[in-house]
Design a protein around this motif. Structure first.
Motif: not given
Length: 727
Positions: A584-589
């Motif tokens: 989801x958008x709360x993460x950076x991969x």
């Protein structure tokens, strides 16, 4: 109707590379039955036979021949050719691979050839790319000889003899099968087995064409390749030369190029003789004698020696004057009698002096006294400023400032990427040769070139570059698929140079002491490169995240899979866009491919309601990524041991664990002793990441075993033991 193309694939001891090769032999435009693939298992000692059978079970184009007696590369090709029905045949080596779309491009050219009113070409040559162990590439170095020549439209070898200055291997030549079988030639046994076919094919072809497109990835410099292996088999070349000239004797079409072919074979023989480490010392005299015999047996009538330095060398080889030849190569000087007989080629002697200047300069510098305040540093095969050597360099500047450090880099591009003010030398320059010949201290995380001999009184520090999960060094002797032709004698020679071996933890001390047996002192200090992690502050971590463009409040996941010996580049075992959607958008991969790989991790496009995916493969400092990440996802990489110093969550994604431990061999069962969640399915990985920090007790146990010395002072301990530290 017979297939348009037969691909013949000899296979032996290449389990590490075979899947990538097989996966690359795809053609989106091929009609049913247009391509056949004949794989020849040449009694391979590893898992190649099973891999071939598994692929054949799902690929109707493919047949597998399992030989009961090892035939060598030449014999395996002959076995495959005997089973081929294609109108053209392509001999592909199973440790190489084809670029995307290459087979389609070749098929299109062959279809066009068969449609020509004047008839098809006998041979289609293709462009290619060299690929090195570190993932770097080199375009076809002979393209200028091939592209823009009559070969593009079609010609004979006599109409474009410069063709013989290009690569003469068989793998970039697709040959009309009836033409080949009608020549009465065959692949030789032993080394250089293909030239007894490629020379006749090029000489006799009624029409040759060149496809100016890279259609082949040729793997260069891998351990076990004949161009990097000491062996008496290099003398096999002379039997192949005899076969070439036997063909010339019976084929009038080729006779006009006899002198050109003779020059090319002499040049190759002398190149093999001159290349350090190929012909064993005890066989060098006999090998040089074979070159003289080659002159006597095959020199064309009325032959004139080349001009310049090459002519001088050929004259000495023809006479069997090995000592004079050696003196010329080593010091650029000839004995008086020989010099007087070659006055007419004095400019050539000068050129020979220049060509041997590097070797001469190094030996001259070795006569100078050791510089007791000079240390040479290198990392990752001269790729740049990194890892344990960089941390030791920084600490030595502080604690032993009288010892000047200089870094070895492979080219000017690498030099430009060094931190400001770091002194450097570029490989094979005079400054490099002098530093390597006179420095007292040498610090590297791999071995320095074996051609740089160790002087008495020098101190060599081997830091290595990771805690080992996978088997290493001498422990690979019974694992040919993983060892990939490793020269274990050469390895032991390198270990014998080490005065110190740096260990990051007790586990590594135990495994490295067995894998790298030697008289060195084991420095149980922890890894200097991890001092930065042990000493990191929240402010430094925030600053790194800001430099990487990570928004405040984002939970950052670093995905960093390792290299797999039995596969090629980045292995897409994980659907990264799908993982980003789950997170989801709360993460950076953040995604980091191994430095052996080229081309990056592929498509990283994620939807609007997914985590942002950032390819950080090119980021020069991996420690920055550790500090920026809230959690690490890896498989078998030593990164897990370094990242554990930060005491942050680590998740293992290892869907091929059983295959990896079988092929490579491991020192402990990662599935039973992981640093955190151990997932083999993407869904389980996503659930573990969304759970936050699900297994802190497991991580604590892992850290206790692998991080006991990581107190931020490892570099200080190494420098204090190795260098004269000022009190």
């Amino acid at each position: 109707m017979s297939p348009l193309l037969s691909i013949v694939l000899p296979v032996h001891g290449v389990e590490r590379f075979l899947p990538q090769c097989l996966d690359s032999l795809r053609a989106d435009t091929a009609a049913p039955g247009e391509v056949e693939l004949i794989a020849v298992d040449d009694l391979s000692p590893d898992g190649c036979g099973a891999i071939l059978d598994a692929y054949a079970a799902r690929d109707e184009r493919m047949r597998v021949l399992h030989l009961t007696v090892n035939q060598g590369l030449g014999g395996a090709r002959e076995a495959g050719l005997a089973e081929a029905h294609g109108r053209y045949v392509w001999f592909v080596d199973s440790d190489d691979w084809l670029p995307e779309g290459a087979l389609d491009a070749v098929l299109a050219e062959l279809r066009a050839e068969e449609a020509r009113a004047e008839g098809p070409a006998d041979v289609l040559l293709t462009g290619f790319t060299h690929v090195y162990n570190d993932g770097s590439t080199e375009p076809n170095p002979w393209r200028r000889v091939l592209a823009g020549s009559p070969l593009v439209e079609g010609c004979t070898a006599a109409e474009h003899p410069a063709l013989f200055n290009s690569v003469l291997a068989v793998w970039n030549k697709i040959v009309r099968r009836d033409f080949l079988t009608g020549l009465g030639v065959s692949f030789g046994r032993g080394y250089y087995e293909d030239i007894s076919v490629t020379y006749p094919v090029l000489l006799a072809a009624g029409r040759l064409r060149y496809l100016d497109r890279p259609c082949y990835h040729y793997r260069r410099g891998r351990p076990g390749a004949i161009t990097a292996t000491a062996s008496p088999k290099h003398a096999d070349a002379f039997a192949q030369y005899d076969a070439i000239f036997a063909f010339l004797d019976r084929d009038e079409r080729a006779a006009a190029l006899r002198t050109l072919v003779f020059d090319r074979t002499v040049k190759q023989a002398l190149t093999v003789y001159d290349t350090p480490g190929l012909v064993p010392v005890e066989l060098r005299a006999a090998f040089f004698g074979r070159i003289a015999e080659h002159f006597e047996r095959h020199r064309p009538a009325g032959y004139r020696f080349p001009s310049g330095a090459r002519g001088v060398q050929y004259r000495l080889a023809a006479r069997g004057a090995r000592r004079a030849y050696a003196e010329l190569r080593r010091g650029g000087r000839l004995p008086g009698a020989v010099k007087r007989s070659t006055r007419a080629v004095a400019p050539g002697v000068k050129k020979a002096v220049r060509s041997s200047a590097r070797f001469t300069a190094y030996n001259t510098f070795r006569r100078l006294p050791l510089d007791r305040n000079l240390a040479v540093y290198a990392a990752y095969w001269h790729r740049g400023y990194a890892c344990n050597p960089a941390a030791i360099y920084e600490k030595a500047k502080e604690l032993a400032p009288q010892v000047r450090g200089v870094w070895v880099v492979e080219n000017r591009e690498r030099a430009a990427a060094l931190p400001a003010g770091v002194p450097y030398v570029i490989v094979n320059t005079p400054a490099y040769l002098k530093a390597m010949a006179t420095a007292k201290y040498f610090v590297n995380n791999v071995n320095f070139p074996h051609t740089m001999a160790k002087r008495a009184g020098t101190v060599h520090v081997q830091t290595q570059h990771g805690t080992p999960l996978k088997a290493m060094g001498m422990d690979l002797r019974d694992r040919p698929g993983a060892a990939d032709g490793m020269d274990f004698d050469r390895l032991l020679e390198g270990v014998a140079r080490w005065d110190y071996l740096v260990s990051p933890n007790p586990h590594t001390s135990t495994e490295f002491s067995r894998a790298f047996p030697g008289r060195y002192e084991l420095l149980e200090t922890g890894y200097p490169r991890n001092d930065r992690l042990a000493n990191a502050t929240p402010e430094e971590c925030a600053a790194v995240r800001e430099r990487l463009g990570i928004a405040a409040g984002q939970r950052t996941v670093l995905y960093a899979p390792t290299h797999r010996e039995n596969r090629g580049g980045f292995v897409e075992l994980l659907d990264l866009p799908e993982l980003a959607r789950r997170l989801g958008p709360g993460h950076t991969l953040l995604v980091r491919a191994h430095y052996f790989h080229t081309g990056g991790p592929g498509d990283l496009t994620a939807g609007p309601d997914a985590a942002e995916i950032v390819d950080v493969s090119a980021h020069p400092v991996v420690e920055d990524l550790y500090l920026a990440a809230d959690v690490l996802v890896t498989d078998y990489s030593s990164m897990m041991f370094d990242y554990a110093v930060l005491d942050r969550p680590v998740a293992i994604f290892a869907p091929d664990w059983e295959e990896y431990r079988r092929v490579r061999g491991v020192y402990f069962d990662l599935s039973a002793e992981p640093p955190g969640p151990f997932a083999t399915e993407p869904e389980a990985l996503a659930e573990a990441l969304l759970a936050g920090d699900p297994e802190p007790a497991v991580r604590a146990k892992f850290r206790e075993r692998f991080c006991p010395w990581d107190d931020g002072r490892a570099a200080e301990r190494v420098v204090s033991r190795v260098f004269p530290v000022r009190k």
